[in-house]
Design a protein around this motif. Structure first.
Motif, PDB file in Angstrom:
ATOM      1  N   LYS A   1       0.828  -1.214   0.000  1.00 19.74           N
ATOM      2  CA  LYS A   1       0.000   0.000   0.000  1.00 19.74           C
ATOM      3  C   LYS A   1       0.854   1.253   0.000  1.00 19.74           C
ATOM      4  N   GLU A   2       1.971   1.208   0.711  1.00 18.86           N
ATOM      5  CA  GLU A   2       2.873   2.358   0.710  1.00 18.86           C
ATOM      6  C   GLU A   2       3.484   2.553  -0.676  1.00 18.86           C
ATOM      7  N   SER A   3       3.771   1.458  -1.348  1.00 20.41           N
ATOM      8  CA  SER A   3       4.306   1.555  -2.713  1.00 20.41           C
ATOM      9  C   SER A   3       3.306   2.219  -3.647  1.00 20.41           C
ATOM     10  N   LEU A   4       2.037   1.890  -3.493  1.00 18.60           N
ATOM     11  CA  LEU A   4       1.002   2.526  -4.321  1.00 18.60           C
ATOM     12  C   LEU A   4       0.990   4.030  -4.110  1.00 18.60           C
ATOM     13  N   PHE A   5       1.171   4.466  -2.880  1.00 20.31           N
ATOM     14  CA  PHE A   5       1.226   5.895  -2.587  1.00 20.31           C
ATOM     15  C   PHE A   5       2.415   6.537  -3.299  1.00 20.31           C
ATOM     16  N   LEU A   6       3.561   5.892  -3.226  1.00 16.61           N
ATOM     17  CA  LEU A   6       4.768   6.458  -3.833  1.00 16.61           C
ATOM     18  C   LEU A   6       4.672   6.509  -5.352  1.00 16.61           C
ATOM     19  N   GLU A   7       3.981   5.516  -5.937  1.00 15.40           N
ATOM     20  CA  GLU A   7       3.931   5.412  -7.394  1.00 15.40           C
ATOM     21  C   GLU A   7       2.796   6.220  -8.011  1.00 15.40           C
ATOM     22  N   SER A   8       1.881   6.710  -7.175  1.00 14.00           N
ATOM     23  CA  SER A   8       0.735   7.439  -7.703  1.00 14.00           C
ATOM     24  C   SER A   8       1.156   8.796  -8.270  1.00 14.00           C
TER      25      SER A   8
END
Length: 365
Positions: A230-237
């Motif tokens: 989920k943190e990766s999704l935040f960074l990649e958004s």
């Protein structure tokens, strides 16, 4: 095979003369890490712990049984019984004479046990009915709680006197030291550094500035390597919601809580209304963020961590109720309290299934 039959064990008791008193078949569900010795005469049928892959689905089935009795309505008694079952580490099935039930109660209290009997009832250590097969409960029946957890709750309440609204007495204590199993020290450090990284990245989206070193991979490679899906999704958004970015910056407080548990001097959780000094906190852990080496780190005493857990739980209840009732709190910072509760629930596994990920941690109040 029905759940009830599976719950009662697969081994048939030996045939006995009709004149012999038939022993009781008992299933015991203990939440302590290490079972105390059972000095009561008994015939053991089976014992499994968390190393048995069948225990988790068995407990899920038991929870379904509890929640489905009678009208199936959620009550305080069912809810707290569910939470007990969520913490179970040992399941024993054995036969015991009815005359030995009083002695068995002493063992059950020490092991923090609830019983399941062949009549379909769930019982307290003293055999009072917590839940019958028809969904009825004895109002005098109480779930077992460790003595140190009960004493801790009294101290927590004394500390929170004067705050409004006051938590109801029906909220049970948190876990005791005999039930506590903390995350491994290296995992705690990695999670804390990942939270620092994410909080700094949240600031980037809020301010459009270069992240502080805690949010840069070159300075915090350990934290970067430990980010969650989920943190990766935040960074990649490419389109970050400002509210989500602002919420992410509060992860500094969760990181501070875990670093406090690791004994970092710059980390403090004494004041629940005060935000941390991020620069001071980062300077105290920068060396760990580069190497991941845990040398020199040592977890605080279990009692200290559980004191913090019990306090954050009740403070979070106060914050949520105050928000609903539009009561201003000038002593507690709701975001600080929420992040501490989140971090401590993850650290201790409280109120969540064992081995739950950071992304899925829950903080019920």
């Amino acid at each position: 095979m029905s759940f009830l039959k599976r719950l009662l064990g697969k081994t048939e008791p030996e045939e006995r003369p009709s004149t012999a008193a038939k022993p009781l078949l008992v299933n015991a569900y203990a939440t302590v890490r290490d079972l105390p010795a059972m000095d009561v005469p008994h015939t053991l049928i089976g014992h499994r712990d968390l190393s048995d892959p069948e225990l988790a689905p068995h407990l899920q089935g038991f929870v379904g049984y509890v929640l489905g009795r009678g009208d199936g309505q959620m009550t305080a008694a069912r809810y707290h019984l569910w939470r007990h079952l969520q913490r179970v580490r040992h399941h024993l099935s054995f036969e015991v004479a009815a005359d030995d039930l009083a002695a068995l109660a002493l063992w059950a209290n020490n092991a923090n046990v609830v019983f399941f009997l062949s009549d379909g009832s769930v019982r307290a250590p003293n055999m009072a009915v917590l839940l019958s097969s028809d969904g009825e409960s004895d109002p005098t029946a109480t779930l077992p709680y460790q003595a140190d957890a009960v004493a801790r709750r009294e101290r927590t309440r004394a500390r929170l006197i004067g705050l409004e609204p006051q938590p109801p007495v029906s909220i049970p204590p948190a876990i005791g030291e005999a039930e506590l199993a903390l995350k491994p020290l290296p995992e705690i450090l990695r999670r804390a550094l990942a939270l620092l990284y994410m909080a700094a990245q949240g600031q980037v989206h809020e301010t459009d500035m270069t992240p502080i070193p805690a949010g840069q991979r070159a300075y915090n490679p350990v934290g970067f390597s430990a980010i969650t899906p989920k943190e990766s999704l935040f960074l990649e958004s490419t389109a970050i919601d400002p509210v989500a970015a602002a919420s992410m910056t509060w992860r500094y407080e969760a990181a501070n809580t875990l670093l406090w548990a690791l004994g970092i001097d710059a980390a403090s959780i004494g004041d629940s209304g005060r935000m941390i000094d991020v620069d001071m906190l980062w300077s105290s852990v920068e060396v760990f963020a580069r190497s991941g080496d845990t040398a020199g780190l040592q977890l605080r005493a279990p009692g200290e961590i559980l004191d913090a857990l019990d306090r954050s739980w009740l403070e979070h209840w106060i914050v949520r109720q105050a928000h609903q009732k539009e009561i201003f709190l000038n002593i507690l910072n709701g975001d600080v309290v929420m992040e501490r509760h989140n971090a401590l629930n993850w650290l201790t596994g409280f109120q969540n299934d064992f081995d739950i990920s950071w992304d899925d941690i829950d903080t019920p109040t």
